[in-house]
Design a protein around this motif. Structure first.
Motif, short mmCIF file in Angstrom:
data_model
loop_
_atom_site.label_atom_id
_atom_site.label_comp_id
_atom_site.label_asym_id
_atom_site.label_seq_id
_atom_site.Cartn_x
_atom_site.Cartn_y
_atom_site.Cartn_z
N TRP A 143 2.92 16.10 28.95
CA TRP A 143 3.17 17.40 28.22
C TRP A 143 2.09 17.98 27.58
O TRP A 143 2.13 18.71 26.37
CB TRP A 143 4.21 17.50 27.28
CG TRP A 143 5.43 16.48 27.31
CD1 TRP A 143 5.42 15.16 27.18
CD2 TRP A 143 6.83 16.89 27.77
NE1 TRP A 143 6.73 14.57 27.33
CE2 TRP A 143 7.42 15.50 27.73
CE3 TRP A 143 7.60 18.05 27.84
CZ2 TRP A 143 9.09 15.54 27.76
CZ3 TRP A 143 8.95 17.99 28.01
CH2 TRP A 143 9.50 16.80 28.00
N SER A 151 -2.46 9.93 16.81
CA SER A 151 -1.54 10.08 17.91
C SER A 151 -0.25 10.81 17.13
O SER A 151 0.00 11.06 15.89
CB SER A 151 -0.86 8.72 18.36
OG SER A 151 -0.27 8.00 17.39
N GLY A 152 0.82 11.38 18.12
CA GLY A 152 2.04 11.80 17.69
C GLY A 152 2.84 10.77 16.86
O GLY A 152 3.50 11.41 15.83
N ASN A 197 3.71 11.21 12.61
CA ASN A 197 5.07 11.29 12.28
C ASN A 197 5.39 10.41 11.47
O ASN A 197 6.12 10.34 10.31
CB ASN A 197 6.28 11.09 13.34
CG ASN A 197 6.48 12.33 14.17
OD1 ASN A 197 6.11 13.50 13.58
ND2 ASN A 197 6.52 12.46 15.67
N TYR A 231 12.95 12.33 20.07
CA TYR A 231 11.88 11.57 20.31
C TYR A 231 10.79 11.78 19.64
O TYR A 231 10.08 13.00 19.40
CB TYR A 231 11.37 11.63 21.92
CG TYR A 231 10.36 10.47 22.27
CD1 TYR A 231 10.70 9.13 22.44
CD2 TYR A 231 8.87 10.78 22.03
CE1 TYR A 231 9.63 8.47 22.66
CE2 TYR A 231 8.06 9.75 22.37
CZ TYR A 231 8.48 8.67 22.57
OH TYR A 231 7.42 7.59 23.09
N HIS A 232 10.25 10.69 18.70
CA HIS A 232 9.03 10.87 17.92
C HIS A 232 8.02 10.17 17.89
O HIS A 232 7.15 9.87 16.97
CB HIS A 232 9.53 10.92 16.39
CG HIS A 232 10.86 12.07 16.06
ND1 HIS A 232 10.50 13.44 16.04
CD2 HIS A 232 12.03 12.01 16.06
CE1 HIS A 232 11.67 14.06 16.06
NE2 HIS A 232 12.58 13.20 15.88
N GLY A 233 8.08 9.11 18.75
CA GLY A 233 6.85 8.29 19.08
C GLY A 233 7.53 6.76 19.01
O GLY A 233 8.81 6.64 18.93
N GLU A 253 12.36 17.83 16.56
CA GLU A 253 11.84 18.66 17.50
C GLU A 253 12.33 19.82 17.56
O GLU A 253 13.52 19.89 17.23
CB GLU A 253 11.61 17.94 18.71
CG GLU A 253 11.16 16.75 19.00
CD GLU A 253 11.41 16.02 20.26
OE1 GLU A 253 11.31 16.12 21.33
OE2 GLU A 253 12.54 15.11 19.83
N ASP A 292 8.70 18.39 14.26
CA ASP A 292 7.73 17.64 14.93
C ASP A 292 7.48 18.33 16.35
O ASP A 292 8.32 18.65 17.21
CB ASP A 292 8.54 16.33 15.62
CG ASP A 292 7.69 15.54 16.50
OD1 ASP A 292 6.74 16.17 17.06
OD2 ASP A 292 8.21 14.45 17.13
N ILE A 329 5.08 18.31 21.17
CA ILE A 329 5.23 19.05 22.40
C ILE A 329 4.92 20.44 22.07
O ILE A 329 4.13 21.09 23.05
CB ILE A 329 6.24 18.64 23.11
CG1 ILE A 329 6.46 17.16 23.48
CG2 ILE A 329 6.49 19.67 24.26
CD1 ILE A 329 7.64 16.69 24.28
N LYS A 382 -1.07 16.21 21.00
CA LYS A 382 -1.34 16.54 22.33
C LYS A 382 -2.12 17.76 22.63
O LYS A 382 -3.34 17.65 22.74
CB LYS A 382 0.08 16.88 22.90
CG LYS A 382 0.91 15.54 22.89
CD LYS A 382 2.37 15.86 23.76
CE LYS A 382 3.26 14.69 23.66
NZ LYS A 382 2.98 13.48 24.33
N1 PLP Z 1 6.86 13.44 18.97
C1 PLP Z 1 7.05 14.16 20.38
C2 PLP Z 1 8.12 15.32 20.22
C3 PLP Z 1 6.56 13.49 21.56
O1 PLP Z 1 7.04 14.01 22.75
C4 PLP Z 1 5.81 12.46 21.47
C5 PLP Z 1 5.36 11.88 22.59
O2 PLP Z 1 5.56 12.45 23.58
C6 PLP Z 1 5.60 11.77 20.34
C7 PLP Z 1 5.89 12.45 19.03
C8 PLP Z 1 4.53 10.61 20.12
O3 PLP Z 1 3.46 10.85 20.37
P1 PLP Z 1 2.35 9.65 20.86
O4 PLP Z 1 2.83 9.35 22.11
O5 PLP Z 1 1.07 10.33 20.87
O6 PLP Z 1 2.28 8.72 20.00
#
Ligand code: PLP
Length: 437
Positions: free
Chosen positions: A48, A107-108, A112, A141-143, A215, A248, A251, A277
């Motif tokens: 994504w 990273s995401g 978070n 989903y937050h990682g 999200e 969050d 995406i 991302k």
């Molecule tokens: N938050 C959301 C909404 C995500 O979709 C993702 C990963 O797809 C993450 C956090 C985590 O990101 P990362 O994989 O870069 O740690």
């Protein structure tokens, strides 16, 4: 291609598989090529995330020039690099909330984790150290790091790792198809979700809750678009109980919804926004946590009490990643990528809508350049997740890479996709659907 088992501990993969992974070796525009020489249209932009496609020369140039000029300098102890500072100003300029400061990570997940820590620190600095708990959604989903993974509401992310625990609470997934809200109007469903959310806060004790993280559109949980008015009503509960809101946007940030941020598209009022991302079109790892003015000021006050603000990474504000992110944002603004998404999105929506009511299709969802077709395993007598996997495999055979979240096949193409390329994605998906069903 080698059939030897991989030595890489593959993320989000069943580790017992004895087949080799699908290996991608090259990319161009919105297509990628695998080790066997086959080209695929990438319907999910990597993860994504490759918003500007795979061959944007300006990003390569930005990275190369920065590598030559200054490949690294970190940002600890009040010494930093010029590019990180410039990127912070760029991000602040497009922020959809009154901005304080921007924190950079890689990273995401770490964005978070950082946001969760900042929320706790915010309360601690005001004499409320007991406000530690985080509320998220069952399907959020937050990682996968300790805090972000705990806030993630998908059980396979917790299993075996000792995540979640008392400091992390899950609210109902704001899914219009939630079985418990069957037969309710949209308004009744929002009432039910908000009532339940506030009960959760009251039962656990509002004085122990630091923040709610969500999200704006829930991606990995199955492309869930919360019912209209949901966030505005949740915001009232948060305000009533002094709970911070973390959006969050990992995406949704940087154009995917047709606005620079979904916060604007959906009229949210977060205190903190996390992003990654699309910030660099994923050419290099970088995340940005946008800390709103009010929180930012309190963080500074807290730091005044104890000295150093004890958070940060070696690679916070890495100059090469920051240079690529600056160039990404410049391209997104110059080419009006959010405007382009607004033009192309109805094309994707119309194509996906043709599947509404089709055999074994339970629902069709879309927003900006995010789309999902949810299959109905019950109707097919199939075990959950199988139809999604089968359509995915058939799409791959047809030269289209997609992802499946359970039985929802998701679309999140690079944002540079043209209407003609959207047609191609839809044609290949239709062929895959016909192959399976
Ligand atoms: N938050 C959301 C909404 C995500 O979709 C993702 C990963 O797809 C993450 C956090 C985590 O990101 P990362 O994989 O870069 O740690």
């Amino acid at each position: 291609m080698s059939t030897a088992p991989t030595r890489m501990l593959e993320p989000h993969t069943p580790l017992y598989l004895d087949t080799p992974p699908h290996v991608i070796t090259e990319g161009s525009g919105i297509e990628v090529r695998d080790a066997e020489g086959r080209w695929y249209v990438d319907g999910v932009a990597g993860l994504w995330s490759v918003t500007l496609g795979y061959s944007e020369p300006r990003l390569v140039r930005a990275a190369t020039e920065q590598m030559n000029r200054l490949p690294f300098y970190g940002s600890f102890n009040h010494r930093t690099n010029d590019v990180a500072l410039a990127l912070a100003a760029d991000v602040a300029e497009i922020s959809p909330i009154p901005m304080g400061r921007v924190f950079f990570g890689n990273s995401g997940s770490d964005a978070n984790d950082s946001a969760i820590k900042f929320a706790r620190y915010y309360h601690w600095a005001q004499g409320r150290p007991e406000r530690r708990k985080i509320i998220s959604h069952h399907c959020g989903y937050h990682g996968t790091t300790l805090a972000a993974g705990s806030a993630t509401g998908l059980s396979h992310i917790h299993h075996g790792f000792g995540l979640a625990g008392d400091d992390f609470l899950s609210a109902h997934c704001p899914d219009p198809l939630h079985p418990a809200s069957r037969g309710m109007s949209e308004e009744e469903q929002v009432d039910w979700l908000v009532r339940d959310f506030e009960n959760l806060v009251l039962e656990t004790g509002p004085e122990t809750v630091a923040a709610f993280i969500s999200e704006p559109i829930l991606g990995a949980g199955g492309l869930i678009i919360p019912p209209a008015g949901y966030f505005a009503r949740i915001q009232e509960v948060l305000d009533r109980h002094g709970i911070l809101f973390i959006a969050d946007e990992v995406i949704t940030g940087y154009g995917r919804t047709g606005q620079m941020f979904a916060t604007t598209a959906l009229g949210l009022r977060p205190d903190i926004i996390t992003s990654a991302k699309g910030l660099s079109s994923s050419y290099l790892p970088i995340s940005a946590t946008l800390v709103g003015e009010r929180v930012s000021e309190v963080l500074a006050e807290g730091s005044r009490q104890i000295g150093t603000f004890g958070h940060g990474f070696t690679y916070s504000g890495h100059p090469v990643a920051a240079a690529v992110a600056r160039e990404t944002l410049a391209i997104v603004r110059e080419r009006d990528i959010p405007g382009h998404v607004c033009e192309v999105a109805p094309h994707l929506a119309r194509g996906l809508e043709k599947f509404r009511g089709a055999e074994l299709v339970r629902d069709v969802r879309h927003y900006g350049l995010l789309g999902g077709v949810q299959f109905d395993p019950e109707q097919a007598g199939a075990e959950p997740g199988r139809l999604g996997q089968e359509v995915l495999e058939a799409a791959k055979q047809r030269g289209l890479l997609l992802r499946a979240m359970g039985d929802t096949v998701v679309f999140a193409p690079p944002l540079i996709i043209t209407p003609g390329q959207v047609d191609e994605v839809l044609e290949r998906f239709t062929a895959a659907y016909d192959d399976v069903l």
